[in-house]
Design a protein around this motif. Structure first.
Motif, PDB file in Angstrom:
ATOM      1  N   MET A  51       0.834  -1.200   0.000  1.00 35.72           N
ATOM      2  CA  MET A  51       0.000   0.000   0.000  1.00 35.72           C
ATOM      3  C   MET A  51       0.873   1.256   0.000  1.00 35.72           C
ATOM      4  O   MET A  51       0.627   2.198  -0.753  1.00 35.72           O
ATOM      5  CB  MET A  51      -0.946   0.001   1.210  1.00 35.72           C
ATOM      6  N   ARG A  52       1.908   1.247   0.825  1.00 31.58           N
ATOM      7  CA  ARG A  52       2.831   2.390   0.881  1.00 31.58           C
ATOM      8  C   ARG A  52       3.474   2.620  -0.489  1.00 31.58           C
ATOM      9  O   ARG A  52       3.568   3.744  -0.967  1.00 31.58           O
ATOM     10  CB  ARG A  52       3.910   2.148   1.922  1.00 31.58           C
ATOM     11  N   SER A  53       3.904   1.549  -1.120  1.00 28.27           N
ATOM     12  CA  SER A  53       4.520   1.643  -2.436  1.00 28.27           C
ATOM     13  C   SER A  53       3.544   2.242  -3.450  1.00 28.27           C
ATOM     14  O   SER A  53       3.917   3.103  -4.260  1.00 28.27           O
ATOM     15  CB  SER A  53       4.977   0.263  -2.889  1.00 28.27           C
ATOM     16  N   GLN A  54       2.292   1.802  -3.404  1.00 32.69           N
ATOM     17  CA  GLN A  54       1.275   2.338  -4.309  1.00 32.69           C
ATOM     18  C   GLN A  54       1.066   3.827  -4.079  1.00 32.69           C
ATOM     19  O   GLN A  54       1.007   4.611  -5.031  1.00 32.69           O
ATOM     20  CB  GLN A  54      -0.059   1.608  -4.104  1.00 32.69           C
ATOM     21  N   ILE A  55       0.955   4.221  -2.821  1.00 34.67           N
ATOM     22  CA  ILE A  55       0.713   5.629  -2.500  1.00 34.67           C
ATOM     23  C   ILE A  55       1.898   6.493  -2.926  1.00 34.67           C
ATOM     24  O   ILE A  55       1.721   7.601  -3.432  1.00 34.67           O
ATOM     25  CB  ILE A  55       0.406   5.797  -1.000  1.00 34.67           C
ATOM     26  N   GLU A  56       3.101   5.972  -2.747  1.00 36.31           N
ATOM     27  CA  GLU A  56       4.288   6.730  -3.116  1.00 36.31           C
ATOM     28  C   GLU A  56       4.384   6.959  -4.622  1.00 36.31           C
ATOM     29  O   GLU A  56       5.073   7.870  -5.069  1.00 36.31           O
ATOM     30  CB  GLU A  56       5.545   6.026  -2.611  1.00 36.31           C
ATOM     31  N   MET A  57       3.720   6.151  -5.410  1.00 35.68           N
ATOM     32  CA  MET A  57       3.765   6.282  -6.864  1.00 35.68           C
ATOM     33  C   MET A  57       2.662   7.211  -7.411  1.00 35.68           C
ATOM     34  O   MET A  57       2.676   7.554  -8.586  1.00 35.68           O
ATOM     35  CB  MET A  57       3.613   4.909  -7.516  1.00 35.68           C
ATOM     36  N   VAL A  58       1.758   7.652  -6.564  1.00 31.76           N
ATOM     37  CA  VAL A  58       0.595   8.421  -6.997  1.00 31.76           C
ATOM     38  C   VAL A  58       0.964   9.869  -7.302  1.00 31.76           C
ATOM     39  O   VAL A  58       1.734  10.496  -6.579  1.00 31.76           O
ATOM     40  CB  VAL A  58      -0.500   8.382  -5.903  1.00 31.76           C
ATOM     41  N   GLN A  59       0.389  10.368  -8.382  1.00 32.81           N
ATOM     42  CA  GLN A  59       0.425  11.798  -8.672  1.00 32.81           C
ATOM     43  C   GLN A  59      -1.027  12.240  -8.775  1.00 32.81           C
ATOM     44  O   GLN A  59      -1.833  11.601  -9.447  1.00 32.81           O
ATOM     45  CB  GLN A  59       1.167  12.081  -9.975  1.00 32.81           C
ATOM     46  N   VAL A  60      -1.357  13.354  -8.121  1.00 38.37           N
ATOM     47  CA  VAL A  60      -2.731  13.830  -8.054  1.00 38.37           C
ATOM     48  C   VAL A  60      -2.857  15.104  -8.886  1.00 38.37           C
ATOM     49  O   VAL A  60      -2.019  15.997  -8.792  1.00 38.37           O
ATOM     50  CB  VAL A  60      -3.138  14.128  -6.597  1.00 38.37           C
ATOM     51  N   TYR A  61      -3.921  15.165  -9.712  1.00 36.80           N
ATOM     52  CA  TYR A  61      -4.181  16.328 -10.559  1.00 36.80           C
ATOM     53  C   TYR A  61      -5.583  16.840 -10.293  1.00 36.80           C
ATOM     54  O   TYR A  61      -6.507  16.064 -10.066  1.00 36.80           O
ATOM     55  CB  TYR A  61      -4.057  15.944 -12.037  1.00 36.80           C
ATOM     56  N   ASN A  62      -5.737  18.174 -10.332  1.00 37.04           N
ATOM     57  CA  ASN A  62      -7.073  18.744 -10.173  1.00 37.04           C
ATOM     58  C   ASN A  62      -7.795  18.742 -11.517  1.00 37.04           C
ATOM     59  O   ASN A  62      -7.255  18.290 -12.522  1.00 37.04           O
ATOM     60  CB  ASN A  62      -7.014  20.137  -9.531  1.00 37.04           C
TER      61      ASN A  62
ATOM     62  N   VAL B 105      -1.450  18.465  -8.070  1.00 35.15           N
ATOM     63  CA  VAL B 105      -1.670  18.896  -6.690  1.00 35.15           C
ATOM     64  C   VAL B 105      -1.257  17.800  -5.712  1.00 35.15           C
ATOM     65  O   VAL B 105      -1.819  17.691  -4.623  1.00 35.15           O
ATOM     66  CB  VAL B 105      -3.145  19.329  -6.455  1.00 35.15           C
ATOM     67  N   THR B 106      -0.248  17.028  -6.103  1.00 35.52           N
ATOM     68  CA  THR B 106       0.256  15.963  -5.238  1.00 35.52           C
ATOM     69  C   THR B 106       0.780  16.587  -3.954  1.00 35.52           C
ATOM     70  O   THR B 106       1.501  17.593  -3.999  1.00 35.52           O
ATOM     71  CB  THR B 106       1.397  15.196  -5.948  1.00 35.52           C
ATOM     72  N   PRO B 107       0.442  16.037  -2.787  1.00 33.02           N
ATOM     73  CA  PRO B 107       0.931  16.597  -1.525  1.00 33.02           C
ATOM     74  C   PRO B 107       2.468  16.623  -1.480  1.00 33.02           C
ATOM     75  O   PRO B 107       3.128  15.731  -1.996  1.00 33.02           O
ATOM     76  CB  PRO B 107       0.375  15.635  -0.467  1.00 33.02           C
TER      77      PRO B 107
END
Length: 83
Positions: A49-60, A66-68
């Motif tokens: 789960m940590r690995s998945q979250i670390e790979m995430v990029q968030v866009y508005n 808008v990745t934290p």
């Protein structure tokens, strides 16, 4: 994401012990094994789960990233980002 081979081995035995616990009950040794398997499962699940979250990029909605910052910092440390 491909299936984790370690989890693939743990889950059938965890399920087997769960069914046995419901039907016949478990011996002390089986209870200890079940506890150990659960610990291993949770540890591996959290790592994945940590690995998945670390790979995430968030866009508005307008396409701006808008990745934290905390996630960006981890990504930079792992060499996943150039910025």
């Amino acid at each position: 994401m491909s299936e984790d081979p370690i989890l693939k081995k743990l889950i059938p035995r965890i399920n087997e012990l769960a069914h046995k616990a419901k039907s016949d009950g478990l011996t002390k040794q089986e209870e200890a094994e079940r506890a150990d398997l659960r610990k291993k499962y949770l540890k591996r699940f959290k790592e994945n789960m940590r690995s998945q979250i670390e790979m995430v990029q968030v866009y508005n909605k307008s396409g701006k990233e808008v990745t934290p910052e905390k996630v960006k910092d981890v990504q930079r440390k792992k060499g996943l980002r150039d910025d």
